[in-house]
Design a protein around this motif. Structure first.
Motif, PDB file in Angstrom:
ATOM      1  N   ALA A 136      29.717  11.639  59.675  1.00 48.18           N
ATOM      2  CA  ALA A 136      28.797  10.885  58.813  1.00 48.18           C
ATOM      3  C   ALA A 136      28.454   9.532  59.434  1.00 48.18           C
ATOM      4  CB  ALA A 136      29.412  10.701  57.430  1.00 48.18           C
ATOM      5  N   GLU A 137      29.449   8.886  60.065  1.00 48.53           N
ATOM      6  CA  GLU A 137      29.178   7.615  60.742  1.00 48.53           C
ATOM      7  C   GLU A 137      28.249   7.817  61.940  1.00 48.53           C
ATOM      8  OE1 GLU A 137      33.133   6.263  61.540  1.00 48.53           O
ATOM      9  OE2 GLU A 137      33.242   5.058  59.703  1.00 48.53           O
ATOM     10  N   LYS A 138      28.405   8.957  62.605  1.00 45.77           N
ATOM     11  CA  LYS A 138      27.559   9.264  63.762  1.00 45.77           C
ATOM     12  C   LYS A 138      26.089   9.391  63.353  1.00 45.77           C
ATOM     13  CE  LYS A 138      26.633  13.062  66.976  1.00 45.77           C
ATOM     14  NZ  LYS A 138      27.057  14.430  67.377  1.00 45.77           N
ATOM     15  N   ILE A 139      25.832  10.045  62.205  1.00 47.79           N
ATOM     16  CA  ILE A 139      24.443  10.249  61.761  1.00 47.79           C
ATOM     17  C   ILE A 139      24.017   9.198  60.733  1.00 47.79           C
ATOM     18  CG2 ILE A 139      24.566  12.715  62.214  1.00 47.79           C
ATOM     19  CD1 ILE A 139      24.870  13.209  59.236  1.00 47.79           C
ATOM     20  N   ASN A 140      24.940   8.252  60.434  1.00 50.21           N
ATOM     21  CA  ASN A 140      24.673   7.146  59.500  1.00 50.21           C
ATOM     22  C   ASN A 140      24.280   7.669  58.112  1.00 50.21           C
ATOM     23  OD1 ASN A 140      24.540   4.425  58.779  1.00 50.21           O
ATOM     24  ND2 ASN A 140      22.352   4.303  59.231  1.00 50.21           N
ATOM     25  N   ASP A 141      25.044   8.630  57.582  1.00 49.97           N
ATOM     26  CA  ASP A 141      24.805   9.162  56.236  1.00 49.97           C
ATOM     27  C   ASP A 141      25.752   8.443  55.265  1.00 49.97           C
ATOM     28  OD1 ASP A 141      23.542  11.387  54.505  1.00 49.97           O
ATOM     29  OD2 ASP A 141      25.678  11.593  54.096  1.00 49.97           O
ATOM     30  N   VAL A 142      25.218   7.468  54.542  1.00 50.27           N
ATOM     31  CA  VAL A 142      26.047   6.594  53.705  1.00 50.27           C
ATOM     32  C   VAL A 142      26.739   7.372  52.595  1.00 50.27           C
ATOM     33  CG1 VAL A 142      26.019   4.589  52.164  1.00 50.27           C
ATOM     34  CG2 VAL A 142      24.591   4.612  54.211  1.00 50.27           C
ATOM     35  N   ARG A 143      26.029   8.338  51.989  1.00 50.83           N
ATOM     36  CA  ARG A 143      26.615   9.095  50.880  1.00 50.83           C
ATOM     37  C   ARG A 143      27.919   9.788  51.292  1.00 50.83           C
ATOM     38  NH1 ARG A 143      26.675   7.647  47.399  1.00 50.83           N
ATOM     39  NH2 ARG A 143      28.774   8.210  46.908  1.00 50.83           N
ATOM     40  N   ASN A 144      27.886  10.485  52.429  1.00 46.29           N
ATOM     41  CA  ASN A 144      29.083  11.194  52.887  1.00 46.29           C
ATOM     42  C   ASN A 144      30.133  10.251  53.458  1.00 46.29           C
ATOM     43  OD1 ASN A 144      29.041  14.278  52.646  1.00 46.29           O
ATOM     44  ND2 ASN A 144      26.949  13.824  53.314  1.00 46.29           N
ATOM     45  N   ILE A 145      29.715   9.105  53.984  1.00 48.33           N
ATOM     46  CA  ILE A 145      30.689   8.094  54.427  1.00 48.33           C
ATOM     47  C   ILE A 145      31.494   7.612  53.221  1.00 48.33           C
ATOM     48  CG2 ILE A 145      30.962   5.753  55.326  1.00 48.33           C
ATOM     49  CD1 ILE A 145      28.532   6.276  57.122  1.00 48.33           C
ATOM     50  N   CYS A 146      30.793   7.308  52.116  1.00 52.56           N
ATOM     51  CA  CYS A 146      31.478   6.838  50.902  1.00 52.56           C
ATOM     52  C   CYS A 146      32.444   7.892  50.370  1.00 52.56           C
ATOM     53  CB  CYS A 146      30.452   6.495  49.823  1.00 52.56           C
ATOM     54  SG  CYS A 146      29.473   5.022  50.190  1.00 52.56           S
ATOM     55  N   ILE A 147      31.976   9.135  50.327  1.00 51.17           N
ATOM     56  CA  ILE A 147      32.824  10.221  49.808  1.00 51.17           C
ATOM     57  C   ILE A 147      34.086  10.366  50.650  1.00 51.17           C
ATOM     58  CG2 ILE A 147      32.971  12.730  49.482  1.00 51.17           C
ATOM     59  CD1 ILE A 147      29.933  12.639  48.834  1.00 51.17           C
ATOM     60  N   ALA A 148      33.925  10.366  51.984  1.00 52.08           N
ATOM     61  CA  ALA A 148      35.077  10.552  52.876  1.00 52.08           C
ATOM     62  C   ALA A 148      36.059   9.383  52.757  1.00 52.08           C
ATOM     63  CB  ALA A 148      34.603  10.710  54.318  1.00 52.08           C
ATOM     64  N   ILE A 149      35.547   8.156  52.762  1.00 49.60           N
ATOM     65  CA  ILE A 149      36.428   6.980  52.684  1.00 49.60           C
ATOM     66  C   ILE A 149      37.173   6.970  51.348  1.00 49.60           C
ATOM     67  CG2 ILE A 149      36.482   4.462  52.556  1.00 49.60           C
ATOM     68  CD1 ILE A 149      34.208   4.400  54.565  1.00 49.60           C
ATOM     69  N   ASN A 150      36.443   7.230  50.243  1.00 50.35           N
ATOM     70  CA  ASN A 150      37.082   7.261  48.928  1.00 50.35           C
ATOM     71  C   ASN A 150      38.164   8.338  48.870  1.00 50.35           C
ATOM     72  OD1 ASN A 150      37.231   8.418  45.999  1.00 50.35           O
ATOM     73  ND2 ASN A 150      36.421   6.339  45.766  1.00 50.35           N
ATOM     74  N   SER A 151      37.876   9.512  49.443  1.00 48.30           N
ATOM     75  CA  SER A 151      38.843  10.605  49.428  1.00 48.30           C
ATOM     76  C   SER A 151      40.095  10.261  50.229  1.00 48.30           C
ATOM     77  CB  SER A 151      38.209  11.885  49.980  1.00 48.30           C
ATOM     78  OG  SER A 151      37.176  12.329  49.143  1.00 48.30           O
ATOM     79  N   ILE A 152      39.902   9.666  51.404  1.00 50.44           N
ATOM     80  CA  ILE A 152      41.055   9.261  52.220  1.00 50.44           C
ATOM     81  C   ILE A 152      41.879   8.222  51.466  1.00 50.44           C
ATOM     82  CG2 ILE A 152      41.739   8.085  54.343  1.00 50.44           C
ATOM     83  CD1 ILE A 152      39.294   9.441  55.683  1.00 50.44           C
ATOM     84  N   GLY A 153      41.191   7.316  50.760  1.00 47.18           N
ATOM     85  CA  GLY A 153      41.906   6.349  49.930  1.00 47.18           C
ATOM     86  C   GLY A 153      42.739   7.025  48.855  1.00 47.18           C
TER      87      GLY A 153
END
Length: 650
Positions: A157-174
């Motif tokens: 997601a960071e590679k393609i700069n997709d904010v929605r999936n970045i948020c989901i992944a970070i929140n899930s890891i948290g």
């Protein structure tokens, strides 16, 4: 408890689409019937997926399969339509997760990952990876897998700069860090997600991350900071007029004030949660609020008030069959009776709590068993669809070939006699070879159900012996092995490293099944490149199985199984040696038990070797079995030598 509520809110971010409540089941199935009469193209697949989304709640509430998604999967596989297969598998996985069928959900979402990779679509892959991570996170004991999937999603997601999936992944890891009580790391991830949600102006995401930060501070015993973040989350939920979010915040504030022993404020917020829960369809929140208020009164020694709320929670849970809350409510009531010195009623309440605990354990085991069987059926159906499509293509190719032959014969009428002779001879050889290939495929298909039946029997035995931990371990390994078998047996030849990988996993399962009565060792010659050498799948396993169950399990003392693989030219030699009781003693044991039938696996594999010999027109494919004895004739075990022709990738 707070984490669980914010997790529910987080799931709202993953589910896209406008599900509606269907009012008439007749109308639903008339719609499906009409869809089946539409032309089979990509437009039909997309229409089926849209309809499946809109009627998803209708099928979820009834606990039934969504036929629109199933129809979309079947049609996509026939058409080799990657986008349709991805969307259908992804939506079906989410539907399974909504019904708490997490094992099945992960299986469907992993299929979505596969088709996203095939299509080389990074956005699809992000979505599927995050969804698979959520499935594993809901299984509690699969947090490591969940982390791996979310981490992959985050990188992509960071590679393609997709904010929605970045948020989901970070929140899930948290949330994974929360589950493992790594609160400082959890706060770091939630703060990153919070900043991104604020930049995206996603207030629901802001509320979720604020609440999660509050929960982490509560875990660190920084209660004032926890209250600060809970109140910030509450303010955002009030702006959104989000009843579920308000109930979560009130419950969380009640929990933290209870921890501070400020019982008056705790009761105030818990009563507010109870009031807000009246506007929420899911009555589980109401029952939980009653339970929390009862616990609060119990802590203050006000036993009559506490029991009144415990009974309200129990009565509501009995109506809606909330077994987990019934277990917790009776447990809390038992503690309250014990605190007041009423040990008789305390024991009665504790007994009821244990009854619901046992019921939940049994339900979990039954659900895991049912989902494993369902995964097998789904994979079998998908393979049948692919096989039928392949056969259809082969039939079309044969038809075209015959047309070409006919036209060629008309053009070369003068050479009809000679050409006809060679054509008939060639066709007969091809037909014979195809017949042998089909027979070989049929024998492979017999081999797999034989092994799967034995493994399922072992899982059944673990569950009935109430050995939950070993059953879960065995089930996880077995699911992985079954997936490998289903993948490998689509092909006539697979690489040696895949065959040995599945063999090692099988041996690990048999060790667990036999209580570690034997050890094993697999030795591959140094001059063999395991990835380049190709052999028939599941060809070694029956002889290994025979060595274990007819030689090693009956041996007194530690058993040893040696498997040695060597290569000479295009001939692979595999030697399976055990130090078991020998064939004579094994036959005597079978006769005493009245077992006279021959091993199904051995019989099928001998048939496969015979067909391999015919297909390759070679006499080198062979198997020999030698009884090992000492000088006095005492059995030392058995040695099986398997000789096979091999293929090479390059």
């Amino acid at each position: 408890m707070f984490k669980g509520y914010f997790y529910l809110l987080f799931l709202l971010l993953l589910v896209k689409g406008n599900d509606i409540q269907a009012q008439d089941s007749v109308l639903v199935f008339r719609t499906l019937d009409s869809a089946r009469r539409l032309p089979g193209d990509t437009g039909k697949v997309n229409w089926l997926i849209d309809k499946g989304r809109s009627l998803g709640r209708y099928f979820d509430k009834r606990g039934t399969e969504n036929p629109f998604f199933q129809e979309a999967i079947t049609l996509s596989l026939r058409m080799k339509y990657a986008r349709g297969a991805f969307n259908a598998y992804n939506e079906t996985g989410t539907s399974k997760r909504n019904k708490s069928e997490y094992l099945l959900a992960a299986d469907y979402h992993q299929k979505a990952v596969k088709y996203a990779e095939e299509a080389r679509n990074d956005l699809w892959l992000c979505i599927a990876l995050n969804n698979t991570g959520v499935d594993y996170r809901r299984m509690d004991d699969q947090l490591e897998k969940a982390f791996d999937y979310h981490f992959r999603a985050l990188q992509l997601a960071e590679k393609i700069n997709d904010v929605r999936n970045i948020c989901i992944a970070i929140n899930s890891i948290g949330n994974i860090h929360l589950s493992t009580e790594k609160y400082a790391e959890a706060i770091n991830h939630f703060e990153k997600a919070l900043e991104l949600e604020r930049q995206s102006k996603n207030n629901l995401g802001v509320a979720i991350n604020l609440g999660n930060i509050g929960y982490a501070y509560q875990g660190l015993k920084k209660l004032d900071l926890a209250i600060e973040y809970y109140k910030k989350s509450l303010a955002v939920n009030q702006q959104l007029d989000n009843s579920v979010g308000l109930a979560i915040c009130y419950n969380s504030l009640g929990s933290v004030y209870q921890e501070k022993k400020d019982y008056a404020r705790a009761l105030e917020y818990l009563n507010k949660a109870l009031e807000v829960n009246g506007n929420v369809d899911d009555k589980v929140h109401v029952a939980e609020s009653y339970l929390n208020i009862g616990k609060l009164w119990s802590l203050q020694g006000k036993h009559e008030e506490a029991r009144k709320y415990f009974m309200q929670s129990i009565n509501l849970s009995l109506i809606w069959r909330f077994k987990y809350l019934l277990m917790e409510a009776y447990k809390a009531m038992a503690g309250d009776f014990k605190a007041s010195g009423d040990f008789k009623h305390s024991m009665e309440a504790l007994d009821k709590s244990l009854v619901y605990k046992d019921s939940l354990i049994n339900e979990k085991s039954s659900l895991a068993w049912a989902q494993t069987q369902a995964i097998y059926e789904v994979d079998r159906k998908d393979n049948q669809i692919k096989s039928l499509e392949h056969d259809k293509q082969m039939s079309e190719l044969r038809t075209r070939r015959n047309v070409v032959y006919t036209l060629s014969m008309a053009g070369f009428i003068l050479m009809l006699g000679v050409g006809g002779f060679f054509y008939i001879r060639h066709r007969n050889l091809e037909t014979k070879k195809q017949t042998l290939q089909l027979e070989l495929r049929s024998l492979r298909a017999q081999m797999n159900p034989h092994f799967i039946f034995n493994s399922l029997s072992s899982i059944h035995r673990f569950i009935w012996s109430n050995n939950q931990e070993e059953a879960s371990d065995y089930l996880t390994k077995f699911s992985r092995l079954m997936r490998m078998i289903l993948d490998n047996t689509q092909y006539t030849f697979i690489s040696l490293n895949k065959e040995l990988e599945s063999l090692r996993l099988y041996l690990d399962l048999e060790k667990l099944r036999c209580n570690d009565v034997f050890e094993y060792q697999i030795t591959v010659a140094d001059d063999i490149n395991e990835e380049e050498v190709m052999i028939p799948p599941m060809i070694i396993q029956p002889y290994v199985e025979n060595a274990i169950w007819h030689g090693l399990v009956h041996k007194s003392g530690r058993g040893m199984l040696d498997i040695e693989v060597t290569l000479k030219g295009k001939t692979l030699t595999c030697t399976v040696t055990d130090n078991g009781i020998g064939r004579k003693k094994a036959i005597e044991i079978k006769e005493k038990k009245g077992q006279t039938h021959r091993s199904m696996g051995m019989k099928v594999t001998e048939g496969r070797i015979d067909l391999i010999r015919k297909i390759n027109n070679t006499k080198e494919a062979d198997v020999t079995i030698i009884d090992l004895e000492d000088e006095t004739g005492k059995a030392l075990g058995t040695k099986v030598t398997l000789i096979l022709p091999v293929e090479f990738i390059f």
